[in-house]
Design an enzyme around this catalytic site. Structure first.
Site, PDB file in Angstrom:
ATOM      1  N   SER A 199      13.159 -56.233   5.088  1.00 27.85           N
ATOM      2  CA  SER A 199      13.517 -56.146   6.498  1.00 27.85           C
ATOM      3  C   SER A 199      14.902 -56.746   6.711  1.00 27.85           C
ATOM      4  CB  SER A 199      12.437 -56.825   7.353  1.00 27.85           C
ATOM      5  OG  SER A 199      12.577 -56.466   8.712  1.00 27.85           O
ATOM      6  N   GLU A 328       6.873 -47.656   9.366  1.00 26.26           N
ATOM      7  CA  GLU A 328       7.253 -49.048   9.559  1.00 26.26           C
ATOM      8  C   GLU A 328       6.725 -49.599  10.891  1.00 26.26           C
ATOM      9  OE1 GLU A 328       8.893 -50.873   7.357  1.00 26.26           O
ATOM     10  OE2 GLU A 328       9.926 -49.485   6.030  1.00 26.26           O
ATOM     11  N   HIS A 426       5.171 -51.693   8.258  1.00 25.17           N
ATOM     12  CA  HIS A 426       6.162 -52.709   7.927  1.00 25.17           C
ATOM     13  C   HIS A 426       5.472 -53.918   7.311  1.00 25.17           C
ATOM     14  CE1 HIS A 426      10.245 -54.071   8.290  1.00 25.17           C
ATOM     15  NE2 HIS A 426       9.940 -55.145   8.998  1.00 25.17           N
TER      16      HIS A 426
END
Length: 507
Positions: A199, A328, A426
């Site tokens: 990320s 995600e 995610h």
């Protein structure tokens, strides 16, 4: 006959000696391994007082052995709440520190490859102390792991007249300099450093890959769901002025220094959003402009966007692995399924400001997702905009067959859906990559029986890059679009010709 207990390992680094502790762990295959951990080693002095908005300063030497037995203070000061990754917060001032996990402490001749990991959190939260970032599996496999901290939010990345820019980036550089200077004391080879992150951490790794000043500090990169910021200087200044107004101070170093860090943190999100009565304005701003805090194109440390820098050849000699998860952010829009049930996906994308030609091309390229409903389309679109389309830009910037002297670029997708959250969401890939499926709170997003075989495969690919700069499949740089699939069915878990075709309308 019992085996005598090992004494606590003590190693000497530049500022003095540090004491860690040994531990023995058993993995999912019943293999036992020992590793030594050293927590909270300062790579810079506490960023407080006169150093609050300054470049990181090397730590003062200490005369005695310093215990490194518990995690150091974290730059994230407040409980972030229910996050996908457990992110413990520890109080204290010395927030610029590293955690080291190694199978060979005190052996400078071991020459083991090194993994340096940057945590995520949107550049405003997260800590290096998550149990998911534990390096025990990498230590088992002969790798030294270093997890680094950095200043967050406005303190780390905000524009301040009279202060250096990109303080969080400078923290990364200082941590990597620390690795170069000290990692051999932990059995690591400073000439074999792989930089990785997820990320914001993955975006940070790419930022460093495209930064000329960082090239001597690492030798390969793995970016998971990399969230690039590349905040324009004008936007950073505008946010700074709004924050100063909210805090009731001048937008200068003296003004911001008069405000407690916790108070700035409480105001920084409001400052990031331009005043508007339109409830969708903040969403459109993130999708069109990106993150408000993060590396800034300051004209000094960063002179251009990361894809532009990479396209110019910076970092071309370093092997690169890029990957994202298929959905995600779709778990965010899941709660809106009922409300969006009767709204056409095209109309919803129009409300987000997507031009007609682009939304038409995007919907045509995502017919399977469209059949799952508008909420699924919006979630996929958000993830594609923030993570997956930027991946293609970076991969294409590295070139496909155009740089015979450059290092390869490999691309993958993580497609295994969470049994508890429905999607390949995610953060789901992180415990597989670290091979720590038994860690705290993994079951919350990976279920009670996550596939160990998938962890073996993706962790093995990470080892391939770290040890030999070869994760194990055909590079994108040889044939544009080439993508490894992790977590598909037996027939789909392979290399495919154009794994990111569905996001190309956004590139």
């Amino acid at each position: 006959m019992t085996t005598p207990a090992r004494t606590d390992p003590v190693v000497r680094i530049t500022p003095g000696k540090v004491r860690g502790r040994w531990r023995t762990t058993t993995d999912a295959h019943g293999r036992q391994s020992a590793s030594a951990v050293f927590f909270g080693i300062p790579f810079a002095q506490a960023p407080i007082g006169a150093l609050r908005f300054a470049s990181p300063v090397p730590p003062e030497p200490w005369p005695d052995v310093r215990d490194a037995l518990v995690h150091g203070p974290t730059a994230c000061r407040t409980d972030p709440g229910d996050t996908l990754i457990p992110e413990p917060v520890f109080a204290g001032e010395s927030t610029l520190n590293v955690d080291v996990c190694t199978p060979a402490p005190g052996d400078p001749e071991a020459g083991l490859p090194v993994l340096v990991y940057i945590h995520g959190g949107g550049y405003v939260s997260g800590t290096p102390a998550s149990p998911w970032y534990d390096g025990r599996a990498f230590a088992r496999d002969g790798v030294v792991t270093v997890s680094v901290s950095y200043r967050l939010g406005f303190d780390g990345f905000g524009h301040i007249d009279g202060a250096v820019a990109n303080r969080g980036v400078r923290d990364w550089l200082a941590a990597l300099e620390w690795v170069q200077e000290n990692i051999s004391a932990f059995g690591g080879d400073p000439a074999r450093v792989t930089l990785a992150g997820q990320s914001a951490g993955g975006g940070g790794a790419l930022t460093l890959l495209g930064m000329p000043a960082a090239q001597h500090l690492f030798h390969a990169v793995w970016s998971m769901s990399g969230a690039l910021a590349d905040v324009p200087a004008a936007r950073a200044r505008a946010i700074s002025e709004r924050l100063a107004h909210l805090a009731g101070v001048k937008p200068t170093r003296t003004g911001f220094a008069s405000v407690d860090e916790a108070d700035l943190v409480a105001l920084q999100q409001r400052a990031a959003e331009a005043p508007s009565r339109d409830r969708l304005a903040p969403v459109r701003a993130v999708l069109s402009q990106g993150l408000a805090y993060g590396p800034v194109i300051d004209g000094e440390l960063l002179t251009r966007s990361t894809p532009d820098s990479i396209a110019a050849g910076v970092g071309a000699d370093k092997p690169l692995v890029l990957g994202t998860n298929d959905d995600e952010f779709t778990m965010v829009t899941d709660s809106l399924r009922a409300k969006l049930r009767l709204i056409p996906a095209s109309l919803a994308l129009r409300a987000l400001g997507v031009p007609h030609a682009r939304r038409r091309a995007y919907l045509c390229a995502n017919l399977a997702q469209r059949r799952l409903g508008t909420a699924a389309v919006l979630g996929r679109f958000a993830g594609d905009t923030l993570f997956r389309a930027p991946l293609v830009r970076v991969a294409e910037a590295r070139g496909a067959g155009t740089r015979p002297l450059g290092a390869p670029t490999w691309v993958y997708r993580f497609v295994w859906p969470s049994p508890t959250r429905r999607w390949a969401l995610h953060c789901l890939d992180v415990p597989f990559w670290f091979d720590c499926l038994d860690a705290e709170r993994v079951a919350a997003i990976a279920g009670d029986d996550p596939p160990q075989g998938l962890a073996d495969t993706i962790h093995g690919a990470a080892l391939g890059l770290i040890r030999a700069h070869a994760p194990g499949w055909e590079p994108w740089s040889e044939r544009s679009g080439t993508t490894r699939i992790f977590g598909g069915t037996a027939s789909a878990d392979a290399v495919i010709a154009d794994g990111y075709a569905s996001v190309r309308p956004l590139v």
